[in-house]
Motif scaffolding. Structure first.
Motif, mmCIF file in Angstrom:
data_model
loop_
_atom_site.group_PDB
_atom_site.id
_atom_site.type_symbol
_atom_site.label_atom_id
_atom_site.label_comp_id
_atom_site.label_asym_id
_atom_site.label_seq_id
_atom_site.Cartn_x
_atom_site.Cartn_y
_atom_site.Cartn_z
ATOM 1 N N PHE A 75 -4.693 8.331 4.013
ATOM 2 C CA PHE A 75 -4.889 8.006 2.609
ATOM 3 C C PHE A 75 -6.313 8.251 2.130
ATOM 4 O O PHE A 75 -6.745 7.709 1.116
ATOM 5 C CB PHE A 75 -4.444 6.576 2.326
ATOM 6 C CG PHE A 75 -2.972 6.360 2.582
ATOM 7 C CD1 PHE A 75 -2.025 7.310 2.218
ATOM 8 C CD2 PHE A 75 -2.532 5.221 3.221
ATOM 9 C CE1 PHE A 75 -0.671 7.118 2.465
ATOM 10 C CE2 PHE A 75 -1.183 5.021 3.468
ATOM 11 C CZ PHE A 75 -0.247 5.976 3.094
ATOM 12 N N GLY A 126 -3.821 3.977 6.002
ATOM 13 C CA GLY A 126 -2.921 4.927 6.649
ATOM 14 C C GLY A 126 -3.288 5.209 8.093
ATOM 15 O O GLY A 126 -4.257 4.672 8.632
ATOM 16 N N THR A 135 -1.018 12.985 0.849
ATOM 17 C CA THR A 135 -1.760 12.433 1.979
ATOM 18 C C THR A 135 -2.699 13.485 2.556
ATOM 19 O O THR A 135 -2.543 14.676 2.318
ATOM 20 C CB THR A 135 -0.804 11.963 3.103
ATOM 21 O OG1 THR A 135 -0.022 13.063 3.534
ATOM 22 C CG2 THR A 135 0.077 10.818 2.634
#
Length: 121
Positions: free
Chosen positions: A16, A47, A98
């Motif tokens: 992220f 993340g 992402t």
């Protein structure tokens, strides 16, 4: 695996868009059968870890996103911190996008161009 030298740091980045640099001296060496060391504190908001690479402070990195974007940025603005910290925002990503990978810029100064400048022709 990375080969590290004097003055190098480990840069890690998450899915992220968070990243951090940590001096390699903070990582103890282990012999065969070592259990490893923690380098990143996982957090759902940041993340999964997607990249870990050895860098110099004056290097540049490329960050590649799932939308096909590539961002070129210097290493220096990425804050240096302890091994177990979570990192700071490397890049803002739109919803659903992402970070897939981070690579060090391998460009070297062109030695042949420097030599040509010094020659009379």
């Amino acid at each position: 695996m990375e080969v590290v030298g004097e003055g190098m740091e480990l840069l890690v980045a998450t899915a992220f868009g968070y990243a951090k640099r940590t001096p390699v001296q903070e990582y103890p060496t282990h012999n065969r059968g070592g259990k490893g060391v923690r380098t990143f504190e996982y957090d759902e908001r940041r993340g999964n870890l997607v990249a870990a690479l050895a860098v110099h402070i004056d290097d540049e990195i490329f960050a590649i996103t799932s939308a096909g974007g590539v961002i070129r940025t210097p290493v220096e603005p990425v804050r240096s911190s302890k091994r177990q910290t979570k990192g700071v925002k490397l890049m803002d990503l739109p919803d659903g996008v992402t970070l897939l990978a981070v690579a060090r810029n391998a460009d070297e100064p062109d030695a042949s161009a420097d030599e040509a400048d010094g020659q009379d022709g």
